[in-house]
Motif scaffolding. Structure first.
Motif, PDB file in Angstrom:
ATOM      1  N   HIS A 117       0.864  -1.172   0.261  1.00 40.21           N
ATOM      2  CA  HIS A 117       0.018   0.155   0.036  1.00 40.21           C
ATOM      3  C   HIS A 117       0.853   1.262   0.128  1.00 40.21           C
ATOM      4  N   CYS A 155      -4.173   5.104   2.364  1.00 40.36           N
ATOM      5  CA  CYS A 155      -3.685   4.380   1.328  1.00 40.36           C
ATOM      6  C   CYS A 155      -4.155   5.056  -0.045  1.00 40.36           C
ATOM      7  N   HIS A 166      -9.136   1.603  -2.272  1.00 41.67           N
ATOM      8  CA  HIS A 166      -8.729   1.196  -0.807  1.00 41.67           C
ATOM      9  C   HIS A 166      -9.217   2.633   0.023  1.00 41.67           C
ATOM     10  N   MET A 183      -9.589   2.834   3.785  1.00 41.17           N
ATOM     11  CA  MET A 183      -8.245   2.695   4.484  1.00 41.17           C
ATOM     12  C   MET A 183      -7.809   4.105   4.703  1.00 41.17           C
TER      13      MET A 183
HETATM   14 CU   LIG Z   1      -4.079   0.002  -0.543  1.00 40.14          CU
END
Ligand SMILES: [Cu+2]
Length: 513
Positions: free
Chosen positions: A436, A494, A499, A504
Motif C-alpha cells: 500500500h 492508502c 482502498h 483505508m
Molecule cells: Cu491500499
C-alpha cells in the motif's frame, strides 16, 4: 494460448515468493475483463501520437497573491480512436493545466465545480491550513466555488492536485480530475537543470485505463476492483496512448507522476541506459543518483534526467510489479496449486516490459554536465522524536475491512491529535498481503528505515507518499510546523484510490501542545 499457458512465462522469484502464501489464493473469484488480451503485451504500435503536454498556468498576480481560476467540468475524450467517453477535466476536457507556483508566495485558487455532483480538489504534497487542504471535508457542491488561499512553503518539486471526494475519489480521478503542480524556488534556479517547460522539462502523468469492448472508458465497481484497485491494460501519458516526444535537447528532465488509481510501475529505459534521479515527492535529493530502474506507486513522483546526447531514440518503459502476495490478482497460482485453486491469471498483470513513452532526439549534441550537488538536506535524526505513533494497514477478509489500526474511515471520528512543532516517528506497518502507498496530508517526511534497513536513493529526500510492502514496517520522521486547527482534520490514507474509498483512511488534527 489460454490463460494458463502464460503462467510458464512468469518469473521464478515471484513464484517462490508466493509459495508461502498460496493458501490465500484458495478463493475462487469472478474476475472482470479477464478474457481480453493484454493490449500492452501485444504492443499495438510504437509511439504514434505526439505526447500531450498540459497547458502551463502561471496564474495572475493580483494584490500580492498569485491567483488561479480552475473550472471543473464534464468533458469528452477518445481513449480509443472514434469512441467518445465521458470525462472530467479542469479547464480542459480531461486532466488539467500544470499550475506553476514559487516557494514563498501566496496563492489563491478559485475552483468552480461545474459538475452535477460534488467534488473536491486536494493539493497533494502541500503543507497548508486544513481548511485549504481540499480533503473530503472541503466539499464543493455542484455550481459552487471554493477559493482557498495559502502560502507556498514547499521546496521545488512536482506536486499535483486531484479529487479527494469522500468515497468517490477513485472514479473522479479516473475520469480525469488530476493535474500537475510545479513549485519552483531560488535553490533550483541556482542549478543548471533543464527547466524549460514542455521543451526539456516535461511532466508525465502516467495512468492505466480499462476500456470496454466498444472502446469506452470502463470503471468497474466489483469486488475484485475494490480489492486490487482499478487497473487497466492500456497506458496513457498525459492522456496520450502510444505517446512519442520529440526532444530538441541533449539532456531531458522528466517529472513522473504515478497518477494511476492502483497500478505500481518499475520504470526503466530501453537498452538498459541509466537515468539520474534528482528528486523525490517533496524536493531535490542531495545529489543525482544513477539508477537503471525505479518503482513508483500511485501518488508518488520522481524526477529523472536522461542523456540524449548520442541522438539515438529510446523509450521509457515499465513493468508492473505484482504488489500482492498470492492474492486474487496474482498470476501463476496454478503453478503452485496444481490447478486446483480455480484462479486465473488476471490479464491486467503485466510482467513484461511495456512502452510508456518513446523519445526521439532530433540530433546528437554535446554531453551536458550534471550538477554534483543538488540540495542541502538536514541530517536525518530520529532522536529528535518525542513520541512514536503506529499505524497498521489491513484489508480484512476479501477486502471487507479496509482499515488503519482496525478502524475504517469515519468522517466524524478524529483518529489522532498531533501536537504542533514536535518531531514524531510514524511507524507504518502492513498486516495485509498487498503493498500500500501510504500518504500523509500536510507533511513532507523523511524515511528512517524499512524493516530496519536503510531506504533506497529515491527515499533519501522528502516524501509524502511511501510504499509499505506486505509484512513491512516503515518508519517516518515528521513534524507539523504550523496550521493548528482542533476541529478540522487532515487525512492519512492508502493511495490505492479504491482502498481509500473503501475506508483505508484516517483523520488527524494538528493542535497546540
Ligand atoms: Cu491500499
Amino acid at each position: 494460448m489460454d490463460q494458463w499457458a502464460n503462467a510458464s512465462g512468469i518469473n521464478r522469484r515471484a513464484l517462490l515468493r508466493r509459495a508461502g502464501t498460496a493458501a490465500a489464493g484458495l478463493m475462487a473469484l469472478p474476475l472482470s475483463a479477464c478474457e481480453a488480451r493484454n493490449s500492452l503485451l501485444n504492443a499495438d504500435g510504437a509511439g504514434a501520437n505526439p505526447l500531450a503536454i498540459p497547458e502551463l498556468d502561471q496564474g495572475i498576480v493580483e494584490q500580492g497573491e498569485r491567483v488561479f481560476r480552475l473550472s471543473i467540468s464534464a468533458g469528452r475524450k477518445e481513449f480509443a480512436p472514434g469512441v467518445v467517453s465521458p470525462t472530467i477535466g479542469v479547464n480542459a476536457p480531461y486532466l488539467g493545466p500544470t499550475l506553476e507556483m514559487r516557494r514563498g508566495e501566496r496563492v489563491r485558487l478559485h475552483v468552480d465545480n461545474g459538475l452535477d455532483e460534488g467534488a473536491t480538489v486536494h493539493w497533494h504534497g502541500f503543507e497548508l491550513p486544513a481548511a485549504a487542504d481540499g480533503g473530503p471535508h472541503q466539499l464543493i457542491r455542484p455550481g459552487a466555488r471554493w477559493s482557498p488561499s495559502f502560502e507556498v512553503r514547499q521546496r521545488t518539486s512536482l506536486y499535483w492536485y486531484h479529487s479527494h471526494l469522500h468515497r468517490g475519489t477513485g472514479p473522479q480521478v479516473y475520469a480525469g480530475l488530476a493535474a500537475p503542480i510545479y513549485v519552483r524556488d531560488d535553490e533550483e534556479d541556482a542549478l543548471d537543470l533543464p527547466s524549460e517547460y514542455g521543451v526539456d522539462d516535461i511532466p508525465l502523468i502516467v495512468q492505466d485505463r480499462l476500456l470496454d469492448n466498444s472502446g469506452k472508458l470502463l470503471y468497474p465497481h466489483n469486488m475484485h476492483a475494490q480489492m486490487m484497485g482499478v487497473r487497466g491494460d492500456r497506458i496513457y501519458v498525459n492522456g496520450t496512448h502510444n505517446a512519442v516526444f520529440d526532444a530538441r535537447t541533449g539532456l531531458l528532465r522528466l517529472r513522473i507522476l504515478n497518477g494511476s488509481n492502483a497500478r505500481f510501475y518499475d520504470f526503466s529505459l530501453s537498452r538498459g541506459q541509466t537515468m539520474q534521479i534528482i528528486a523525490s515527492d517533496g524536493g531535490l535529493l542531495e545529489r543525482p543518483h544513477a539508477v537503471r530502474s525505479l518503482r513508483l506507486a500511485p501518488g508518488e513522483r520522481t524526477q529523472i534526467l536522461i542523456d540524449l546526447s548520442e541522438g539515438r531514440p529510446l523509450s521509457l518503459v515499465a513493468t508492473s510489479p505484482d504488489n500482492s502476495m498470492g492474492m486474487m490478482g496474482g498470476d501463476g497460482g496454478g503453478m503452485m496449486g496444481g490447478g486446483m485453486m480455480g484462479r486465473r491469471r488476471d490479464d491486467t498483470e503485466m510482467d513484461e516490459p511495456f512502452r510508456v513513452l518513446d523519445i526521439r532526439p532530433s540530433r546528437s549534441s554535446p554531453r551536458s554536465n550534471l550538477p554534483l550537488h543538488l540540495a542541502a538536506l538536514p541530517a536525518l535524526d530520529p532522536s529528535l522524536a518525542v513520541r512514536t505513533r503506529r499505524f497498521v494497514l489491513d484489508m480484512g477478509m476479501m477486502g471487507g475491512g479496509m482499515s488503519i489500526n482496525g478502524a475504517s474511515m469515519d468522517m466524524n471520528v478524529i483518529n489522532e491529535r498531533v501536537p504542533v512543532g514536535q518531531w514524531e516517528i510514524w511507524e507504518i506497518a502492513n498486516a495485509s498481503m498487498m503493498a500500500h502507498p501510504f500518504h500523509i496530508h500536510n507533511a513532507q517526511f523523511r524515511v528512517i528505515d524499512r524493516n530496519g534497513r536503510t531506504p533506497p536513493p529515491l527515499e533519501t529526500g522528502y516524501k509524502d507518499t511511501i510504499i509499505v510492502d506486505p509484512r513491512e514496517q516503515v518508519r517516518l520522521l515528521l513534524r507539523f510546523e504550523e496550521h493548528t486547527d482542533p476541529d478540522l482534520p487532515y487525512m492519512y490514507h492508502c493511495h490505492i484510490l479504491e482502498h481509500e474509498d473503501a475506508g483505508m483512511m484516517g483523520q488527524f488534527v494538528v493542535v497546540n501542545s
